[in-house]
Scaffold this motif. Structure first.
Motif, PDB file in Angstrom:
ATOM      1  N   SER A  46       0.729  -1.246  -0.161  1.00 14.12           N
ATOM      2  CA  SER A  46      -0.051  -0.080   0.095  1.00 14.12           C
ATOM      3  C   SER A  46       0.796   1.266  -0.111  1.00 14.12           C
ATOM      4  CB  SER A  46      -0.856   0.074   1.089  1.00 14.12           C
ATOM      5  OG  SER A  46      -0.363   0.342   2.387  1.00 14.12           O
ATOM      6  N   GLU A  47       0.366   2.466  -0.590  1.00 12.81           N
ATOM      7  CA  GLU A  47       0.964   3.676  -0.423  1.00 12.81           C
ATOM      8  C   GLU A  47       1.332   4.026   1.143  1.00 12.81           C
ATOM      9  OE1 GLU A  47       3.028   6.662  -2.056  1.00 12.81           O
ATOM     10  OE2 GLU A  47       2.190   4.915  -3.392  1.00 12.81           O
ATOM     11  N   GLY A  48       0.329   3.891   1.689  1.00 14.39           N
ATOM     12  CA  GLY A  48       0.401   4.243   3.113  1.00 14.39           C
ATOM     13  C   GLY A  48       1.526   3.754   3.977  1.00 14.39           C
ATOM     14  N   THR A  51       5.135   5.188   2.588  1.00 14.46           N
ATOM     15  CA  THR A  51       5.119   6.345   3.020  1.00 14.46           C
ATOM     16  C   THR A  51       5.563   6.394   4.595  1.00 14.46           C
ATOM     17  OG1 THR A  51       3.276   7.408   1.893  1.00 14.46           O
ATOM     18  CG2 THR A  51       4.078   8.701   3.698  1.00 14.46           C
ATOM     19  N   THR A 114      -1.314   7.595  11.125  1.00 10.83           N
ATOM     20  CA  THR A 114      -2.538   7.264  10.572  1.00 10.83           C
ATOM     21  C   THR A 114      -3.348   8.217   9.910  1.00 10.83           C
ATOM     22  OG1 THR A 114      -3.040   5.680  12.405  1.00 10.83           O
ATOM     23  CG2 THR A 114      -4.904   6.231  11.031  1.00 10.83           C
ATOM     24  N   VAL A 115      -3.219   9.462  10.511  1.00  9.79           N
ATOM     25  CA  VAL A 115      -3.868  10.862   9.665  1.00  9.79           C
ATOM     26  C   VAL A 115      -2.987  11.009   8.604  1.00  9.79           C
ATOM     27  CG1 VAL A 115      -4.510  13.166  10.007  1.00  9.79           C
ATOM     28  CG2 VAL A 115      -5.096  11.605  11.526  1.00  9.79           C
ATOM     29  N   THR A 117      -0.746   9.234   6.777  1.00 14.01           N
ATOM     30  CA  THR A 117      -0.512   8.286   5.567  1.00 14.01           C
ATOM     31  C   THR A 117      -1.915   7.478   5.376  1.00 14.01           C
ATOM     32  OG1 THR A 117       0.173   6.426   7.318  1.00 14.01           O
ATOM     33  CG2 THR A 117       1.745   8.066   6.478  1.00 14.01           C
ATOM     34  N   GLY A 118      -2.555   7.318   6.078  1.00 13.74           N
ATOM     35  CA  GLY A 118      -3.717   6.669   5.854  1.00 13.74           C
ATOM     36  C   GLY A 118      -3.743   5.169   6.296  1.00 13.74           C
ATOM     37  N   PHE A 119      -2.509   4.849   6.790  1.00  9.11           N
ATOM     38  CA  PHE A 119      -2.276   3.516   7.231  1.00  9.11           C
ATOM     39  C   PHE A 119      -2.369   3.403   8.650  1.00  9.11           C
ATOM     40  CE2 PHE A 119       0.471  -0.174   8.009  1.00  9.11           C
ATOM     41  CZ  PHE A 119       0.157  -1.086   7.013  1.00  9.11           C
ATOM     42  N   PRO A 120      -3.014   2.234   9.174  1.00 10.09           N
ATOM     43  CA  PRO A 120      -3.098   2.195  10.492  1.00 10.09           C
ATOM     44  C   PRO A 120      -1.734   1.830  11.133  1.00 10.09           C
ATOM     45  CG  PRO A 120      -4.112   0.157   9.629  1.00 10.09           C
ATOM     46  CD  PRO A 120      -3.692   1.164   8.545  1.00 10.09           C
TER      47      PRO A 120
END
Length: 121
Positions: A46-48, A51, A114-115, A117-120
């Motif tokens: 994933s992109e997150g 990152t 999380t905010v 990158t969107g990754f948890p």
């Protein structure tokens, strides 16, 4: 942490509760570690995640999140449990306070990542 504080106030409390609380803290810290590992393995491309691991972006914050939010509480949970088993309530309470600071810093970094990158994280 509150339970550990009451052990400083009242000496007649059973130490098994403090040891069980330390074991519960260790279990929750281990659960958070497993959750992060599962999220990384579930979305390896994933992109997150890219990152998070990129040195130009958020890799330093992710490293601090791992150290302060995952490794630190796991290591401290063992020491808290051992000091509770030794019936050293002042040391166990102090370590619980330190573990609370580690968890708060780790979760603050996790929220930011999380905010961002969107990754948890």
């Amino acid at each position: 942490m509150n339970l550990g504080h009451w052990y400083l106030v009242s000496r007649c409390l059973p130490f098994q509760l403090l040891a069980r609380g330390a074991a519960l803290f260790a279990g929750l810290a281990a659960f958070r570690t497993v959750y992060l590992a599962i999220s990384v393995m579930a979305h390896p491309s994933s992109e997150g995640l890219h990152t998070l691991l990129s040195l130009e972006k958020d890799a330093l914050f992710f490293l601090f999140r791992i150290l302060w939010g995952i490794v630190g509480p796991l290591a401290l949970s063992y020491f808290i449990w051992r000091t509770a088993e030794m019936r050293s309530n002042q040391a166990a309470t102090g370590l619980l306070y330190v573990a609370l600071v580690f968890v708060l810093i780790g979760e603050l970094l996790s929220s930011y990542l999380t905010v961002a990158t969107g990754f948890p994280a």
